[in-house]
Design an enzyme around this catalytic site. Structure first.
Site, PDB file in Angstrom:
ATOM      1  N   LYS A 261      68.170  57.665-109.154  1.00 13.17           N
ATOM      2  CA  LYS A 261      69.315  57.802-108.233  1.00 13.17           C
ATOM      3  C   LYS A 261      70.233  56.585-108.356  1.00 13.17           C
ATOM      4  O   LYS A 261      71.459  56.726-108.376  1.00 13.17           O
ATOM      5  CB  LYS A 261      68.823  57.960-106.792  1.00 13.17           C
ATOM      6  CG  LYS A 261      68.107  59.285-106.561  1.00 13.17           C
ATOM      7  CD  LYS A 261      68.065  59.644-105.088  1.00 13.17           C
ATOM      8  CE  LYS A 261      67.441  61.019-104.924  1.00 13.17           C
ATOM      9  NZ  LYS A 261      67.571  61.569-103.603  1.00 13.17           N
TER      10      LYS A 261
ATOM     11  N   LYS B  76      72.416  62.801 -81.264  1.00 14.00           N
ATOM     12  CA  LYS B  76      72.296  63.568 -82.512  1.00 14.00           C
ATOM     13  C   LYS B  76      71.389  64.790 -82.306  1.00 14.00           C
ATOM     14  O   LYS B  76      71.685  65.901 -82.761  1.00 14.00           O
ATOM     15  CB  LYS B  76      71.732  62.641 -83.597  1.00 14.00           C
ATOM     16  CG  LYS B  76      71.365  63.325 -84.881  1.00 14.00           C
ATOM     17  CD  LYS B  76      72.580  63.830 -85.616  1.00 14.00           C
ATOM     18  CE  LYS B  76      72.176  64.685 -86.792  1.00 14.00           C
ATOM     19  NZ  LYS B  76      73.290  65.359 -87.417  1.00 14.00           N
TER      20      LYS B  76
ATOM     21  N   TYR C 259      79.347  74.587 -67.522  1.00 14.31           N
ATOM     22  CA  TYR C 259      77.885  74.805 -67.483  1.00 14.31           C
ATOM     23  C   TYR C 259      77.105  73.824 -68.357  1.00 14.31           C
ATOM     24  O   TYR C 259      75.960  74.081 -68.705  1.00 14.31           O
ATOM     25  CB  TYR C 259      77.511  76.237 -67.918  1.00 14.31           C
ATOM     26  CG  TYR C 259      78.198  77.315 -67.129  1.00 14.31           C
ATOM     27  CD1 TYR C 259      77.910  77.492 -65.778  1.00 14.31           C
ATOM     28  CD2 TYR C 259      79.138  78.150 -67.728  1.00 14.31           C
ATOM     29  CE1 TYR C 259      78.547  78.477 -65.043  1.00 14.31           C
ATOM     30  CE2 TYR C 259      79.785  79.137 -66.998  1.00 14.31           C
ATOM     31  CZ  TYR C 259      79.496  79.288 -65.662  1.00 14.31           C
ATOM     32  OH  TYR C 259      80.121  80.250 -64.939  1.00 14.31           O
TER      33      TYR C 259
ATOM     34  N   CYS D  24      74.569  87.107 -59.738  1.00 14.62           N
ATOM     35  CA  CYS D  24      74.906  87.674 -61.049  1.00 14.62           C
ATOM     36  C   CYS D  24      74.031  87.189 -62.195  1.00 14.62           C
ATOM     37  O   CYS D  24      73.425  87.991 -62.891  1.00 14.62           O
ATOM     38  CB  CYS D  24      76.371  87.381 -61.383  1.00 14.62           C
ATOM     39  SG  CYS D  24      77.489  88.248 -60.287  1.00 14.62           S
TER      40      CYS D  24
ATOM     41  N   LYS E  29      70.243  88.297 -62.303  1.00 16.57           N
ATOM     42  CA  LYS E  29      70.160  89.767 -62.370  1.00 16.57           C
ATOM     43  C   LYS E  29      70.596  90.279 -63.736  1.00 16.57           C
ATOM     44  O   LYS E  29      69.957  91.148 -64.335  1.00 16.57           O
ATOM     45  CB  LYS E  29      71.064  90.339 -61.268  1.00 16.57           C
ATOM     46  CG  LYS E  29      71.401  91.796 -61.383  1.00 16.57           C
ATOM     47  CD  LYS E  29      72.270  92.251 -60.231  1.00 16.57           C
ATOM     48  CE  LYS E  29      73.769  92.005 -60.444  1.00 16.57           C
ATOM     49  NZ  LYS E  29      74.380  92.852 -61.469  1.00 16.57           N
TER      50      LYS E  29
ATOM     51  N   LYS F 136      75.403  77.917 -54.590  1.00 16.95           N
ATOM     52  CA  LYS F 136      76.488  77.091 -55.133  1.00 16.95           C
ATOM     53  C   LYS F 136      77.283  76.519 -53.976  1.00 16.95           C
ATOM     54  O   LYS F 136      77.455  77.193 -52.952  1.00 16.95           O
ATOM     55  CB  LYS F 136      77.380  77.960 -56.016  1.00 16.95           C
ATOM     56  CG  LYS F 136      78.455  77.214 -56.757  1.00 16.95           C
ATOM     57  CD  LYS F 136      78.973  78.001 -57.951  1.00 16.95           C
ATOM     58  CE  LYS F 136      79.865  79.151 -57.525  1.00 16.95           C
ATOM     59  NZ  LYS F 136      80.550  79.770 -58.671  1.00 16.95           N
TER      60      LYS F 136
HETATM   61  N1  NAD Z   1      71.293  66.116 -94.875  1.00 17.31           N
HETATM   62  C1  NAD Z   1      72.084  66.200 -93.832  1.00 17.31           C
HETATM   63  O1  NAD Z   1      72.978  67.049 -93.773  1.00 17.31           O
HETATM   64  C2  NAD Z   1      71.945  65.242 -92.686  1.00 17.31           C
HETATM   65  C3  NAD Z   1      72.976  65.177 -91.729  1.00 17.31           C
HETATM   66  C4  NAD Z   1      72.868  64.259 -90.688  1.00 17.31           C
HETATM   67  C5  NAD Z   1      71.727  63.469 -90.585  1.00 17.31           C
HETATM   68  N2  NAD Z   1      70.721  63.587 -91.501  1.00 17.31           N
HETATM   69  C6  NAD Z   1      69.571  62.686 -91.359  1.00 17.31           C
HETATM   70  O2  NAD Z   1      69.756  61.582 -92.253  1.00 17.31           O
HETATM   71  C7  NAD Z   1      68.500  61.166 -92.803  1.00 17.31           C
HETATM   72  C8  NAD Z   1      68.551  61.265 -94.304  1.00 17.31           C
HETATM   73  O3  NAD Z   1      68.726  62.631 -94.679  1.00 17.31           O
HETATM   74  P1  NAD Z   1      69.000  63.040 -96.177  1.00 17.31           P
HETATM   75  O4  NAD Z   1      69.204  64.523 -96.167  1.00 17.31           O
HETATM   76  O5  NAD Z   1      70.061  62.177 -96.755  1.00 17.31           O
HETATM   77  O6  NAD Z   1      67.574  62.670 -96.842  1.00 17.31           O
HETATM   78  P2  NAD Z   1      67.143  62.758 -98.354  1.00 17.31           P
HETATM   79  O7  NAD Z   1      65.711  63.139 -98.388  1.00 17.31           O
HETATM   80  O8  NAD Z   1      68.143  63.582 -99.127  1.00 17.31           O
HETATM   81  O9  NAD Z   1      67.309  61.269 -98.886  1.00 17.31           O
HETATM   82  C9  NAD Z   1      66.474  60.212 -98.496  1.00 17.31           C
HETATM   83  C10 NAD Z   1      66.497  59.186 -99.619  1.00 17.31           C
HETATM   84  O10 NAD Z   1      65.813  58.036 -99.170  1.00 17.31           O
HETATM   85  C11 NAD Z   1      65.134  57.481-100.283  1.00 17.31           C
HETATM   86  N3  NAD Z   1      64.135  56.521 -99.820  1.00 17.31           N
HETATM   87  C12 NAD Z   1      62.943  56.761 -99.237  1.00 17.31           C
HETATM   88  N4  NAD Z   1      62.323  55.588 -98.951  1.00 17.31           N
HETATM   89  C13 NAD Z   1      63.153  54.587 -99.329  1.00 17.31           C
HETATM   90  C14 NAD Z   1      63.080  53.176 -99.291  1.00 17.31           C
HETATM   91  N5  NAD Z   1      62.021  52.539 -98.790  1.00 17.31           N
HETATM   92  N6  NAD Z   1      64.110  52.472 -99.779  1.00 17.31           N
HETATM   93  C15 NAD Z   1      65.191  53.090-100.279  1.00 17.31           C
HETATM   94  N7  NAD Z   1      65.304  54.436-100.361  1.00 17.31           N
HETATM   95  C16 NAD Z   1      64.305  55.180 -99.886  1.00 17.31           C
HETATM   96  C17 NAD Z   1      64.602  58.704-101.009  1.00 17.31           C
HETATM   97  O11 NAD Z   1      64.243  58.408-102.362  1.00 17.31           O
HETATM   98  C18 NAD Z   1      65.808  59.647-100.899  1.00 17.31           C
HETATM   99  O12 NAD Z   1      66.683  59.474-101.992  1.00 17.31           O
HETATM  100  C19 NAD Z   1      67.445  62.053 -92.145  1.00 17.31           C
HETATM  101  O13 NAD Z   1      66.981  61.400 -91.010  1.00 17.31           O
HETATM  102  C20 NAD Z   1      68.220  63.286 -91.754  1.00 17.31           C
HETATM  103  O14 NAD Z   1      67.614  63.967 -90.671  1.00 17.31           O
HETATM  104  C21 NAD Z   1      70.829  64.445 -92.555  1.00 17.31           C
END
Ligand code: NAD
Length: 442
Positions: A37, A212, A259, A270, A273, A326
């Site tokens: 990567k 989030k 709401y 409402c 029911k 209410k």
């Molecule tokens: N994918 C989405 O659309 C999205 C949107 C909002 C939030 N999130 C949140 O963001 C976070 C990341 O999601 P993602 O989809 O990008 O994950 P992902 O699995 O695509 O990427 C995670 C990356 O972290 C790397 N990694 C793991 N351990 C590491 C370390 N010690 N040092 C450096 N790199 C390391 C992995 O090799 C991988 O490339 C999660 O918590 C997810 O819930 C994701």
């Protein structure tokens, strides 16, 4: 003002954040445990498939704003801010797996130990409320030997991108959220996001972590609701597109903040029911609608929690302020406060009830006959005099938004317990009045 940023984890969130911040003129170093990567980024290629990302990475790599490494210590040494955007998947039992977050905190902590300058660590991964306080800060402090708030800061900045439109979402966010235990910790994030349109909310670490999950749970709820409406319409041979189109046209009550403020159980003639009728109709068609079927049980839980909180005070003389379903109405049909009253009577409590709109002597028609015929035992407990309730009862329960809490607080004795079922700041109110934390109801 240009800043230097390291981003740990080059998955969907990390790669997009890295490219977009570099595009905004910041100097970004991506870090991943997977060398391929980091190599991809250094060759101007994207480590993930996402519209327009590869071009942006290539441009930022060429102009020197974006590079990558597997050497986290060097990345921390050469930057002011480190983002944590590693994965937080589910374990088999559904629990959040925070092992990657913990590993990366150990790594960043060891790098902070070697650094003289102040460093800001920003959690961008989705983590449950409390993770910064119980895992991120302690791990960083242990592995760095330094103190949060003095040598380094920890912030939360949740990511709201949607895959497929991630870059557009990054540059045009609905809002941006910063969490920190001390607002002074946010100066680096404020500068980094100086370009961001939309509102910026600064809040606590836990609230920032929570928002989030609330957003994602709501999106999942909306999608499931629409799908259940579609399934029921399909069974009834009604065009679901027509129904949902008309439904969405109401931006006052349907697609709106209406709401969505936490409070007490709903009731009235409402909602209960009609939800009951709809779920019965689905059952009659052998159609399972788990979401719709869960609405009334969910509502009933708030009544149970309220009763539990009152009983936990171990005081048995209870005054209920508010009885109708209410504020501003005398309608008692399916009022959750009537349910609270019935349960408390069954538990042996001695009740007095006051509701400015439910004065038996003045009621006419169906409401009077509802009290006289359906809940006569509750009708007898009603008083027109709020002072009487406040003088006699040990626990005072606010069950109506029409009650002036500040005025009420001023009139309570120190030995009385106030339980506020309806306002969002009820926890604070409880603590302030009673000097003891009463279990939060509803
Ligand atoms: N994918 C989405 O659309 C999205 C949107 C909002 C939030 N999130 C949140 O963001 C976070 C990341 O999601 P993602 O989809 O990008 O994950 P992902 O699995 O695509 O990427 C995670 C990356 O972290 C790397 N990694 C793991 N351990 C590491 C370390 N010690 N040092 C450096 N790199 C390391 C992995 O090799 C991988 O490339 C999660 O918590 C997810 O819930 C994701």
């Amino acid at each position: 003002m240009s800043k230097s940023v390291s981003i740990f984890g080059l998955g969907y969130v990390g790669a997009v954040t890295a490219a977009c911040l570099a595009h905004k003129g910041h100097r970004v170093i991506g870090v991943d445990v997977t060398a391929a990567k980091a190599d991809a980024l250094n060759a101007g290629r994207s480590p993930i498939v996402e519209a327009n990302l590869e071009e942006m990475i290539a441009t930022c790599n060429r102009n020197g704003n974006l590079s990558a490494t597997i050497d986290g210590v060097r990345a921390v040494a050469e930057t002011e801010i480190s983002f944590i955007s590693v994965g937080t998947p589910s374990l088999r039992n559904g629990k959040l797996d925070l092992s990657a977050v913990e590993n990366v905190c150990q790594q960043i902590g060891r790098a902070i130990a070697l650094k003289n300058a102040f460093h800001t660590v920003v959690v961008r991964s989705t983590v449950l409320p409390g993770t910064a306080e119980t895992l991120v800060i302690p791990t960083l402090e242990r592995s760095s030997g330094k103190r949060e708030g003095i040598d380094f800061a920890v912030c939360n900045n949740p990511e709201f991108l949607r895959e497929g439109t991630a870059i557009a979402d990054f540059f045009e966010p609905s809002f941006t959220v910063f969490g920190a235990s001390n607002p002074r910790s946010l100066w680096a994030l404020r500068e980094l996001y100086a370009w961001a349109p939309g509102r910026i909310f600064e809040t606590t670490l836990a609230a920032s972590e929570m928002i989030k999950y609330v957003c994602n749970a709501f999106h999942a709820l909306k999608a499931s609701f629409a799908n259940e409406v579609g399934a029921l319409c399909g069974e009834l041979e009604i065009d679901p597109g027509v129904v949902t189109e008309i439904f969405k046209a109401d931006t006052r009550l349907n697609i709106s903040p209406a709401y969505l403020t936490p409070g007490f159980a709903f009731g009235g003639s409402c909602l209960p029911k009609d939800v009951r009728a709809l779920t019965y109709c689905a059952k009659d068609l052998d159609l399972k609608l788990p979401l719709m079927e869960s609405i009334l049980p969910s509502n009933a839980e708030h009544v149970s929690r309220a009763v539990e909180a009152i009983l936990q005070t171990r005081k048995r003389k209870v005054g209920l302020l508010g009885l109708s379903f209410k504020d501003g109405t005398d309608d008692l049909r399916e009022s959750p406060m009537v349910q609270v009253a019935k349960t408390l009577i069954g538990e042996g409590c001695s009740l007095r009830i006051w509701d400015k709109n439910v004065i038996v002597g003045r009621l006419i028609g169906s409401n009077r006959s509802f009290i006289e015929q359906t809940i006569p035992h509750i009708g007898q407990l009603l008083t027109e005099d709020m002072d009487e309730v406040l003088a006699e009862q040990e626990v005072i329960v606010i069950g109506s938004k029409g009650i002036d809490r500040a005025a009420l607080l001023a009139r309570l004795r120190p030995d009385q317990v106030l339980i506020d079922l309806v306002s969002v700041d009820r926890m604070t109110v409880n603590v302030r009045v009673t000097q003891q934390v009463v279990a939060q109801a509803a």
